[in-house]
Design a protein around this motif. Structure first.
Motif, mmCIF file in Angstrom:
data_model
loop_
_atom_site.group_PDB
_atom_site.id
_atom_site.type_symbol
_atom_site.label_atom_id
_atom_site.label_comp_id
_atom_site.label_asym_id
_atom_site.label_seq_id
_atom_site.Cartn_x
_atom_site.Cartn_y
_atom_site.Cartn_z
ATOM 1 N N TYR A 22 29.317 -17.219 -16.431
ATOM 2 C CA TYR A 22 28.405 -18.221 -16.972
ATOM 3 C C TYR A 22 29.102 -19.581 -17.016
ATOM 4 C CZ TYR A 22 25.785 -14.157 -18.576
ATOM 5 O OH TYR A 22 25.092 -12.979 -18.624
ATOM 6 N N GLU A 23 28.291 -20.638 -16.945
ATOM 7 C CA GLU A 23 28.794 -21.989 -17.150
ATOM 8 C C GLU A 23 29.163 -22.141 -18.623
ATOM 9 O OE1 GLU A 23 29.294 -24.154 -14.802
ATOM 10 O OE2 GLU A 23 28.187 -23.248 -13.152
ATOM 11 N N GLU A 24 29.840 -23.248 -18.961
ATOM 12 C CA GLU A 24 30.234 -23.481 -20.351
ATOM 13 C C GLU A 24 29.031 -23.550 -21.287
ATOM 14 O OE1 GLU A 24 32.989 -26.667 -20.992
ATOM 15 O OE2 GLU A 24 34.244 -26.025 -19.331
ATOM 16 N N ASP A 25 27.901 -24.017 -20.759
ATOM 17 C CA ASP A 25 26.706 -24.117 -21.595
ATOM 18 C C ASP A 25 25.901 -22.818 -21.647
ATOM 19 O OD1 ASP A 25 25.522 -23.980 -19.110
ATOM 20 O OD2 ASP A 25 24.433 -25.882 -19.291
ATOM 21 N N THR A 27 24.719 -21.123 -18.913
ATOM 22 C CA THR A 27 23.880 -20.943 -17.735
ATOM 23 C C THR A 27 24.538 -19.949 -16.780
ATOM 24 O OG1 THR A 27 23.152 -23.240 -17.911
ATOM 25 C CG2 THR A 27 22.758 -22.119 -15.800
ATOM 26 N N THR A 29 25.824 -18.341 -13.494
ATOM 27 C CA THR A 29 26.211 -18.935 -12.212
ATOM 28 C C THR A 29 25.721 -18.117 -11.028
ATOM 29 O OG1 THR A 29 28.297 -17.720 -12.123
ATOM 30 C CG2 THR A 29 28.331 -19.895 -13.200
ATOM 31 N N THR A 31 27.207 -15.436 -10.205
ATOM 32 C CA THR A 31 28.400 -14.734 -9.737
ATOM 33 C C THR A 31 28.728 -13.580 -10.683
ATOM 34 O OG1 THR A 31 29.277 -16.793 -8.852
ATOM 35 C CG2 THR A 31 30.845 -15.002 -9.167
#
Length: 93
Positions: A22-25, A27, A29, A31
């Motif tokens: 996940y992204e830092e926020d 979300t 990815t 992957t």
């Protein structure tokens, strides 16, 4: 049969890293990480142990080949075979 060390490594990797990224926020990815069983290698002896006066002893060599091919999930190689592999890799690059 898997060794205790390989089993622990697989459990550690699976429990910590077998996940979605996940992204830092938060979300996703898209992957995902996964793992396979770690490769196990035993390095032992030398091929010279199967020779006498420069000639290969077929009984010793065939016994060794039968032994190393009978073990599942563990690659058995000799120190000189490992050295030859390393030389090949270095020469290739």
């Amino acid at each position: 049969m898997q060794s205790k060390t390989a089993s622990k490594a697989q459990q550690l990797i699976s429990s910590q890293f077998l996940t979605r990224i996940y992204e830092e926020d938060g979300t996703p990815t898209g992957t995902e990480l996964s793992t396979t069983r770690p490769r196990q290698v035993v390095v032992i002896g030398s091929l010279r142990e199967f020779t006498h006066n420069g000639d290969v002893n077929p009984e010793k060599m065939s016994s060794f080949e039968l032994y190393r091919t009978s073990i599942q999930d563990v690659e058995v190689i000799t120190f000189d075979e490992l050295y030859e592999r390393a030389c090949f890799i270095v020469e290739d690059h």
